[in-house]
Write a protein that holds these residues in place. Structure first.
Motif, PDB file in Angstrom:
ATOM      1  N   TRP A 152       4.225   2.103 -31.876  1.00 13.00           N
ATOM      2  CA  TRP A 152       4.074   1.657 -33.259  1.00 13.00           C
ATOM      3  C   TRP A 152       5.394   1.768 -34.021  1.00 13.00           C
ATOM      4  O   TRP A 152       5.743   0.872 -34.807  1.00 13.00           O
ATOM      5  N   ALA A 153       6.128   2.835 -33.789  1.00  9.31           N
ATOM      6  CA  ALA A 153       7.403   3.011 -34.488  1.00  9.31           C
ATOM      7  C   ALA A 153       8.382   1.916 -34.090  1.00  9.31           C
ATOM      8  O   ALA A 153       9.116   1.378 -34.938  1.00  9.31           O
ATOM      9  N   GLU A 154       8.415   1.589 -32.802  1.00  5.65           N
ATOM     10  CA  GLU A 154       9.329   0.541 -32.322  1.00  5.65           C
ATOM     11  C   GLU A 154       8.912  -0.825 -32.839  1.00  5.65           C
ATOM     12  O   GLU A 154       9.759  -1.640 -33.247  1.00  5.65           O
ATOM     13  N   ALA A 155       7.615  -1.108 -32.832  1.00  7.55           N
ATOM     14  CA  ALA A 155       7.131  -2.386 -33.362  1.00  7.55           C
ATOM     15  C   ALA A 155       7.468  -2.513 -34.845  1.00  7.55           C
ATOM     16  O   ALA A 155       7.883  -3.586 -35.316  1.00  7.55           O
ATOM     17  N   ALA A 156       7.310  -1.412 -35.583  1.00  4.01           N
ATOM     18  CA  ALA A 156       7.631  -1.428 -37.016  1.00  4.01           C
ATOM     19  C   ALA A 156       9.127  -1.632 -37.233  1.00  4.01           C
ATOM     20  O   ALA A 156       9.546  -2.338 -38.162  1.00  4.01           O
ATOM     21  N   THR A 157       9.955  -1.009 -36.425  1.00  2.00           N
ATOM     22  CA  THR A 157      11.404  -1.172 -36.544  1.00  2.00           C
ATOM     23  C   THR A 157      11.785  -2.636 -36.388  1.00  2.00           C
ATOM     24  O   THR A 157      12.581  -3.180 -37.171  1.00  2.00           O
ATOM     25  N   LEU A 158      11.221  -3.289 -35.376  1.00  7.57           N
ATOM     26  CA  LEU A 158      11.546  -4.690 -35.149  1.00  7.57           C
ATOM     27  C   LEU A 158      10.943  -5.591 -36.225  1.00  7.57           C
ATOM     28  O   LEU A 158      11.535  -6.627 -36.570  1.00  7.57           O
ATOM     29  N   ALA A 159       9.812  -5.209 -36.771  1.00  6.16           N
ATOM     30  CA  ALA A 159       9.161  -6.045 -37.785  1.00  6.16           C
ATOM     31  C   ALA A 159       9.973  -6.141 -39.074  1.00  6.16           C
ATOM     32  O   ALA A 159       9.910  -7.156 -39.780  1.00  6.16           O
ATOM     33  N   VAL A 160      10.757  -5.099 -39.396  1.00  7.01           N
ATOM     34  CA  VAL A 160      11.525  -5.135 -40.647  1.00  7.01           C
ATOM     35  C   VAL A 160      12.882  -5.810 -40.465  1.00  7.01           C
ATOM     36  O   VAL A 160      13.547  -6.117 -41.466  1.00  7.01           O
ATOM     37  N   LEU A 161      13.299  -6.033 -39.218  1.00 10.43           N
ATOM     38  CA  LEU A 161      14.640  -6.561 -38.999  1.00 10.43           C
ATOM     39  C   LEU A 161      14.821  -8.027 -39.399  1.00 10.43           C
ATOM     40  O   LEU A 161      15.873  -8.378 -39.954  1.00 10.43           O
ATOM     41  N   PRO A 162      13.894  -8.949 -39.140  1.00  7.63           N
ATOM     42  CA  PRO A 162      14.134 -10.335 -39.555  1.00  7.63           C
ATOM     43  C   PRO A 162      14.408 -10.487 -41.038  1.00  7.63           C
ATOM     44  O   PRO A 162      15.113 -11.406 -41.461  1.00  7.63           O
ATOM     45  N   ASN A 163      13.869  -9.559 -41.833  1.00  3.75           N
ATOM     46  CA  ASN A 163      14.114  -9.589 -43.268  1.00  3.75           C
ATOM     47  C   ASN A 163      15.536  -9.174 -43.599  1.00  3.75           C
ATOM     48  O   ASN A 163      16.110  -9.598 -44.607  1.00  3.75           O
ATOM     49  N   GLN A 164      16.138  -8.346 -42.734  1.00  2.00           N
ATOM     50  CA  GLN A 164      17.506  -7.869 -42.957  1.00  2.00           C
ATOM     51  C   GLN A 164      18.105  -7.470 -41.597  1.00  2.00           C
ATOM     52  O   GLN A 164      18.270  -6.293 -41.302  1.00  2.00           O
ATOM     53  N   PRO A 165      18.430  -8.444 -40.733  1.00  5.18           N
ATOM     54  CA  PRO A 165      18.830  -8.162 -39.350  1.00  5.18           C
ATOM     55  C   PRO A 165      20.130  -7.397 -39.204  1.00  5.18           C
ATOM     56  O   PRO A 165      20.399  -6.833 -38.148  1.00  5.18           O
ATOM     57  N   SER A 166      20.944  -7.303 -40.242  1.00  2.16           N
ATOM     58  CA  SER A 166      22.215  -6.590 -40.127  1.00  2.16           C
ATOM     59  C   SER A 166      22.046  -5.085 -40.048  1.00  2.16           C
ATOM     60  O   SER A 166      23.015  -4.350 -39.849  1.00  2.16           O
ATOM     61  N   LEU A 167      20.814  -4.592 -40.190  1.00  2.00           N
ATOM     62  CA  LEU A 167      20.581  -3.153 -40.222  1.00  2.00           C
ATOM     63  C   LEU A 167      20.715  -2.468 -38.874  1.00  2.00           C
ATOM     64  O   LEU A 167      20.726  -1.240 -38.808  1.00  2.00           O
ATOM     65  N   VAL A 168      20.802  -3.221 -37.789  1.00  2.00           N
ATOM     66  CA  VAL A 168      20.746  -2.585 -36.471  1.00  2.00           C
ATOM     67  C   VAL A 168      22.113  -2.331 -35.852  1.00  2.00           C
ATOM     68  O   VAL A 168      22.193  -1.908 -34.718  1.00  2.00           O
ATOM     69  N   TYR A 169      23.182  -2.579 -36.546  1.00  2.00           N
ATOM     70  CA  TYR A 169      24.488  -2.295 -35.956  1.00  2.00           C
ATOM     71  C   TYR A 169      24.617  -0.804 -35.712  1.00  2.00           C
ATOM     72  O   TYR A 169      24.303   0.001 -36.595  1.00  2.00           O
TER      73      TYR A 169
END
Length: 792
Positions: free
Chosen positions: A208-225
């Motif tokens: 669930w934590a991983e799914a949630a992490t990926l779910a918020v990224l399309p809204n702001q994909p630069s967060l994963v650097y």
């Protein structure tokens, strides 16, 4: 073609519609026409608009999946992005993305009026566009159109297109399109790529934590650097987890555990475990545009095979052997379970990209089992029948065994398991090269496309090129034939013959250098064959059981040879190490209905003749013709003390001495020709040679002398030596008595004599000649042959 009844129904319906319209006023007719045009336009737009938008979507990455869904290989799309084809979205991510992006996704028709009103208020208050009010469907349209500028006109277009998408596709499919095209940071596009890049596993395995992490990224994909924005990303993830908990999507325990999970750090490299198989599948599409390959590869077998092959190849590289390949097939289905086409990605930068499973290489001895099986079916061979193994010269061709030792005569099955070259050459000459090529081609060897004259007898020793791919599949078909499961009607080997051949390969005596692997193979019951090509350029090993077929090639992709490249010390140990990683296999059931019993000579293995005193039962393929009777057991007459051969005439008169008046005793004896006996009795100490005739024997027709080369009518080319000097031909003879002296003569010119080993070099001119050999006991042989001009 439309049936007559359907045409009639359409005609009657049209007539009724026209009849109803005729009763309408002009105004109603116009209104009906407008409504009809609107309906047609709506239907057309429902199909045309989504299709047009999707047709302009971005290219996808090539991806290779194992049978359990594990990603084994992938390549970036042509635009440099990691982007996979749309696939089913796991429920966890679906719940997370809908909760975060579009909570009324499953209820609205593509446009959420409430969200638009809210966005209008926020934008009016701020004097700029701070909220778009876009639904997931509208975002999907925007993603597929490659992020056009944000304008009110564009928003209207996205809203209208979203309605058409909702009319055309299900919510499930729209979510799949969104998940496949949403940005997840850097060059990662889509849920599938993001799941593998950030968590090294498929989306279905996400927490669930991983799914949630990926779910918020399309809204702001630069967060994963890596190392940047981690606090913002953590805050967004935990906010979404809280929303999921509030909506009852996750339990309290799941929520608490999810909050403790760490964020992704540096992205994982996408797997490249079977890159060669991916390239192979791309080449075999035949006009299709598939980018996702869901295969029968077994992920654990693929990983184990890759690891095993790489470890061995690294060891071989220290001996100048740089490349290796291995293939594991499901024997029952021919499915590819592991495909390792080369080694040393870092070590062999110039050759590791070559797919050695599909590359043509010299076959070595891999074709010998197919000749053995074909001769069993033809009735020209029985499994234990003695085949000749003596120094042999056929024209200018002088083959030799891998180790220059000769058995004189050896059971055919043992000659196969020992991979002796001379018996195989002599068998091919008897069976016929053209007929054998037909057997090989029907067995699946498509690369053997030259003529029989071009291949010649060396075909059986590696004179033709094959691929590991086709060789392994041919061995599979032989096992399938033995199991009775081969559906290929063109396969030329019978079930009985296949069983006898594979039994010989699983039970037979092996050369000394392969003895270390024989115990393992016998314990696991594996039918296996090795082969080393001429010049030590290729080492092969193929093993087959009822469940698994393993094929190995070791060598240098550039074709260079090395003395250390021998199948027994390279390909064979790899083969058995790979079998150790596989589940234990079963063996073939005895196909009793496909075999016939035959009484054979216990000494020669031929069908028993009238003079064979010791016999036993053997098996042959049921439809194979009756083989020839034993040529080696015959009646001989001896003096009563057994010291000499003698006829009744020899035992009368004063020369007969102590034998005068006695009668010869007649025995059935196993007697080999002198040329075979010379070698056979060295390996078989129990063999009894016939004694000489009594000294006064007058029958000159009984020969104790055999001429091996040249053969009758031979046409010989005598080559020039490397240094330019004239070459010579080496004549060969054999005698039963080791004390015999042989005298040589060509065209009446005496050349010399030989003792013990009867070989003599000569250099006759071009033309026809007569060779005469005579031994010290008076036996004499004449043979005619022709020497061809080397320039012809």
């Amino acid at each position: 073609m439309i049936g007559k009844s359907l045409k009639g129904k359409i005609r009657r319906f049209t007539e009724k519609v026209l009849l109803v319209l005729s009763s309408f006023s002009v105004r109603k007719r116009r209104l009906f026409a407008v409504l009809l045009l609107f309906l047609i336009a709506l239907i057309v737009a429902t199909f045309a608009v989504p299709a047009a938008i999707i047709s302009g979507s971005s290219p996808c990455s090539y991806a290779l999946y194992a049978s359990d869904g594990t990603l084994l290989g992938a390549q970036t799309a042509s635009d440099g992005q990691w982007r996979f084809e749309a696939a089913e979205v796991p429920q966890k991510f679906a719940d997370a993305i809908v909760t975060f992006e579009d909570k009324r996704f499953y209820w609205h028709p593509g446009v959420d009026i409430l969200s638009i009103i809210r966005a209008f208020r926020e934008n009016s208050a701020s004097g700029s566009i701070v909220s778009g009010g876009s639904t997931i469907t509208m975002q999907t349209v925007r993603l597929l159109e490659h992020y056009p500028p944000r304008t009110y006109r564009q928003k209207f277009h996205e809203a209208l297109a979203a309605v058409f998408f909702e009319l055309r596709y299900s919510k499930k499919h729209i979510l799949e399109l969104y998940a496949a095209n949403a940005p997840f940071g850097g060059n990662v596009v889509g849920l599938e790529a993001a799941s593998w890049r950030y968590f090294a596993r498929p989306p279905a395995s996400l927490s669930w934590a991983e799914a949630a992490t990926l779910a918020v990224l399309p809204n702001q994909p630069s967060l994963v650097y890596p190392g940047a924005n981690s606090e913002i990303l953590l805050s967004k993830r935990n906010f979404l987890l809280a929303r999921l908990f509030e909506r009852g999507k996750i339990s309290a325990d799941e929520y608490e555990r999810s909050l403790l999970e760490k964020l992704p750090q540096k992205p994982f490299p996408l797997p490249s475990i079977s890159r060669h198989y991916l390239e192979y599948l791309k080449k075999t599409q035949k006009g299709k545009h598939t980018t996702t390959f869901r295969t029968k590869l077994n992920s654990s077998m693929q990983k184990n095979a890759t690891r095993t092959l790489e470890a061995w190849s690294l060891s071989f590289s220290r001996r100048g052997i740089n490349n290796a390949a291995a293939l594991i097939l499901d024997t029952k289905t021919l499915d590819v379970l592991a495909y390792c086409a080369n080694t040393g990605i870092e070590r062999n930068t110039d050759t590791n990209a070559v797919d050695m499973i599909q590359s043509r290489r010299s076959s070595g001895s891999l074709l010998k089992p197919f000749l053995f099986a074909a001769m069993l079916d033809a009735g020209s061979l029985l499994p234990e029948q003695l085949v000749i193994d003596i120094p042999t010269r056929i024209g200018n061709y002088s083959p030799d065994n891998n180790i220059p030792k000769y058995a004189g005569a050896i059971p055919a099955s043992e000659a196969l398991s020992r991979s002796l070259n001379i018996p195989a050459i002599r068998e091919l000459r008897e069976y016929g090269i053209t007929a054998f090529l037909d057997i090989l081609r029907k067995s699946g060897f498509t690369t053997l496309n030259r003529s029989s004259d071009d291949y010649g007898l060396p075909l059986i020793l590696g004179g033709g090129e094959i691929t590991l791919w086709e060789a392994s599949r041919a061995y599979v078909r032989m096992m399938q034939a033995a199991l009775g499961t081969n559906s290929d009607r063109n396969f030329p080997i019978s079930r009985g013959s296949a069983y006898l051949t594979l039994s010989a390969l699983s039970e037979g005596v092996r050369p000394d250098e392969e003895a270390a692997w024989q115990t393992f193979a016998n314990a696991r019951r594996i039918a296996w064959k090795t082969g080393t090509s001429n010049g030590n350029r290729d080492a092969w090993a193929i093993g087959v059981t009822a469940e698994y077929t393993v094929a190995v090639w070791v060598g240098n992709a550039i074709g260079s040879g090395t003395p250390d490249l021998k199948s027994a010390s390279t390909a064979a140990p790899v083969l058995f190490d790979l079998y150790k990683t596989l589940p234990r296999s079963s063996w073939i059931g005895f196909p009793e209905a496909e075999l016939s019993k035959v009484t054979v000579c216990a000494k020669s293995g031929y069908a028993a003749g009238i003079d064979c005193t010791e016999t036993k039962e053997a098996f042959k393929p049921r439809k194979a013709p009756q083989s020839s009777a034993c040529p080696y057991c015959r009646k001989v007459s001896l003096t009563n003390d057994g010291l000499y051969q003698a006829t009744a005439d020899d035992l009368t008169g004063e020369k007969a001495g102590i034998y005068d008046g006695t009668m010869p005793q007649v025995e059935s004896r196993f007697v080999l020709p002198p040329s075979i006996e010379y070698w056979y009795k060295r390996a078989n100490l129990g063999y009894r040679s016939l004694p000489d005739f009594v000294p006064w024997h007058k029958n000159a027709e009984i020969q104790e002398l055999s001429l091996i080369f040249p053969e009758a009518g031979a046409k010989i080319v005598i080559p020039t030596e490397i240094d330019g000097s004239p070459g010579s031909m080496v004549m060969q003879a054999a005698t039963r008595n080791p004390d015999t002296v042989v005298y040589w003569d060509i065209d009446g010119t005496y050349l010399g004599c030989t003792e013990n080993r009867h070989e003599l070099a000569a250099r006759p001119r071009a033309g026809s000649h007569t060779l005469t050999v005579t031994d010290s006991h008076g036996s004499r042989i004449q043979r005619h042959f022709t020497v061809l001009d080397a320039a012809e």
